[in-house]
Design an enzyme around this catalytic site. Structure first.
Site, PDB file in Angstrom:
ATOM      1  N   HIS A 223      63.656  74.096  54.361  1.00 48.96           N
ATOM      2  CA  HIS A 223      64.587  73.382  53.482  1.00 48.96           C
ATOM      3  C   HIS A 223      65.953  73.254  54.151  1.00 48.96           C
ATOM      4  CE1 HIS A 223      62.234  73.181  49.749  1.00 48.96           C
ATOM      5  NE2 HIS A 223      61.618  74.247  50.237  1.00 48.96           N
TER       6      HIS A 223
ATOM      7  N   GLU B 154      61.425  65.347  49.273  1.00 44.00           N
ATOM      8  CA  GLU B 154      60.434  66.312  49.761  1.00 44.00           C
ATOM      9  C   GLU B 154      59.718  65.823  51.024  1.00 44.00           C
ATOM     10  OE1 GLU B 154      57.567  68.275  47.424  1.00 44.00           O
ATOM     11  OE2 GLU B 154      58.824  68.354  45.632  1.00 44.00           O
TER      12      GLU B 154
ATOM     13  N   CYS C 150      61.562  70.300  42.628  1.00 43.28           N
ATOM     14  CA  CYS C 150      61.011  70.984  43.797  1.00 43.28           C
ATOM     15  C   CYS C 150      61.301  72.473  43.617  1.00 43.28           C
ATOM     16  CB  CYS C 150      61.656  70.447  45.080  1.00 43.28           C
ATOM     17  SG  CYS C 150      61.043  71.249  46.572  1.00 43.28           S
TER      18      CYS C 150
ATOM     19  N   CYS D  40      54.446  75.742  47.653  1.00 42.31           N
ATOM     20  CA  CYS D  40      54.804  74.752  46.642  1.00 42.31           C
ATOM     21  C   CYS D  40      55.105  75.523  45.358  1.00 42.31           C
ATOM     22  CB  CYS D  40      53.667  73.750  46.418  1.00 42.31           C
ATOM     23  SG  CYS D  40      54.079  72.521  45.156  1.00 42.31           S
TER      24      CYS D  40
ATOM     25  N   GLY E  92      62.554  74.175  46.732  1.00 43.35           N
ATOM     26  CA  GLY E  92      63.888  73.622  46.987  1.00 43.35           C
ATOM     27  C   GLY E  92      64.932  74.268  46.091  1.00 43.35           C
TER      28      GLY E  92
HETATM   29  N1  LIG Z   1      56.961  69.040  50.103  1.00 42.02           N
HETATM   30  C1  LIG Z   1      56.904  70.476  50.334  1.00 42.02           C
HETATM   31  C2  LIG Z   1      55.707  71.094  49.584  1.00 42.02           C
HETATM   32  C3  LIG Z   1      55.875  71.015  48.076  1.00 42.02           C
HETATM   33  C4  LIG Z   1      57.156  71.666  47.619  1.00 42.02           C
HETATM   34  C5  LIG Z   1      57.554  71.400  46.167  1.00 42.02           C
HETATM   35  N2  LIG Z   1      56.706  70.481  45.424  1.00 42.02           N
HETATM   36  C6  LIG Z   1      57.751  72.694  45.405  1.00 42.02           C
HETATM   37  O1  LIG Z   1      57.611  72.714  44.165  1.00 42.02           O
HETATM   38  O2  LIG Z   1      58.091  73.706  46.062  1.00 42.02           O
HETATM   39  C7  LIG Z   1      56.738  70.741  51.835  1.00 42.02           C
HETATM   40  O3  LIG Z   1      56.254  69.850  52.544  1.00 42.02           O
HETATM   41  O4  LIG Z   1      57.108  71.849  52.265  1.00 42.02           O
END
Ligand SMILES: N[C@H](CCC[C@H](N)C(=O)O)C(=O)O
Length: 290
Positions: A157, A206, A215, A67, A218
């Protein structure tokens, strides 16, 4: 805390363990009856000599390995504690390095190396040619999303190149793509609109959290995919609904550097049994309660 509005409940569990059930995580994540967050972060002692181990759960209680925005927030917390300009964070995806970016609450994190092999995303073997993905939802003239770029930044991703991120209903397309059979571990879904040789606009659905204001992984994935396909250079300003991140995919060591702001919204304690929240004084919460 939050990074460009991607918000986190951060537990300090380095002295006393915090173990919540999936139901308790869902209750805390509820934006109406709980605290509300995109991810829950639990700081634990590191077994690898890092300043802390960072455990990550999405709002749907799924545990994941990366994250980006939370890593910036945790890095800032650890640097404040140590009165240092650097901190090391251990995650399930490896060690990450945070450093002061030279302005208050502006942090750079070395997010490590991107992965592109279908096995590393992962993709399902029978689908691993992503040109096979074509999805049209809605009326016959609805715009078609197809041929996503896929990148793993410690998490999966899929990035769809579009001319206008607002031309698609990501709230509807996101969950369909997140759960597409090509992604055996689901995926984070992005729409990317390149706006110049060093800039792009990004909207993200997400995995396990839905539409978020930003994100971090992302933004890293989209910037790397844009550079790899010659849509941009290796340094990209990524504009998300919550604001900008600057991503640099370093040629020297293939590492991806992410720079952006961090904010602390409030601090407090949570009763272990009732999950009732007591805010620390001054009991002011950033911005009016939504
Ligand atoms: N939803 C993402 C985790 C959080 C990613 C995002 N909040 C960031 O800042 O990278 C997943 O399931 O891989």
């Amino acid at each position: 805390m939050n990074g460009l509005g991607n918000d986190f409940l951060v537990f300090d569990a380095r002295r006393d363990p915090v173990r919540l059930t999936a139901d308790e995580i869902l209750r805390l994540a509820d934006r109406k009856t709980g605290i509300g967050f995109d991810q829950m972060i639990t700081l634990e002692p590191s077994g690898a000599g890092a300043d802390a181990f960072m455990r990550i759960h999405n709002a749907d209680s799924s545990e994941v390995s990366a994250c980006g925005n939370a890593t910036r927030c945790v890095g800032w917390l650890l640097m404040q504690e140590k009165d240092s300009a650097a901190a090391t964070i251990e995650t399930r995806a490896g060690l990450l390095y945070a450093s002061d970016a030279g302005e208050p609450e502006l942090i750079t994190v070395d997010m490590g190396e991107p992965k592109f092999d279908w096995r590393d995303i992962p993709l399902a073997e029978e689908f691993h040619d992503t040109r096979a993905i074509e999805l049209q939802i809605g009326p016959i003239d609805a715009p078609i999303l197809h041929s996503p770029a896929v990148v793993n930044m410690g998490n999966p991703h899929a990035i769809f190149w579009v001319d206008d991120v607002e031309a698609y209903d990501l709230a509807k397309l996101g969950p369909m793509l997140e759960h597409h059979p090509i992604f055996p571990e689901r995926a984070n879904i992005s729409l990317a609109q390149v706006t110049g040789p060093d800039s792009l606009i990004l909207k993200v659905w997400e995995r396990g959290a839905g539409l978020t204001r930003a994100c971090g992984t992302g933004a890293c994935a989209a910037a790397v995919a844009a550079a790899r396909t010659r849509r941009t250079g290796r340094r990209v300003r990524v504009t998300l609904p919550g604001g900008d991140l600057v991503i640099t995919w370093r040629e020297s060591d293939n590492h991806v550097m992410m720079t952006g702001p961090v904010e602390t919204d409030f601090t407090g304690t949570i009763d272990r049994d009732t999950l009732a929240v007591t805010l620390d004084p001054p009991a002011s919460v950033r911005g009016a309660a939504e």
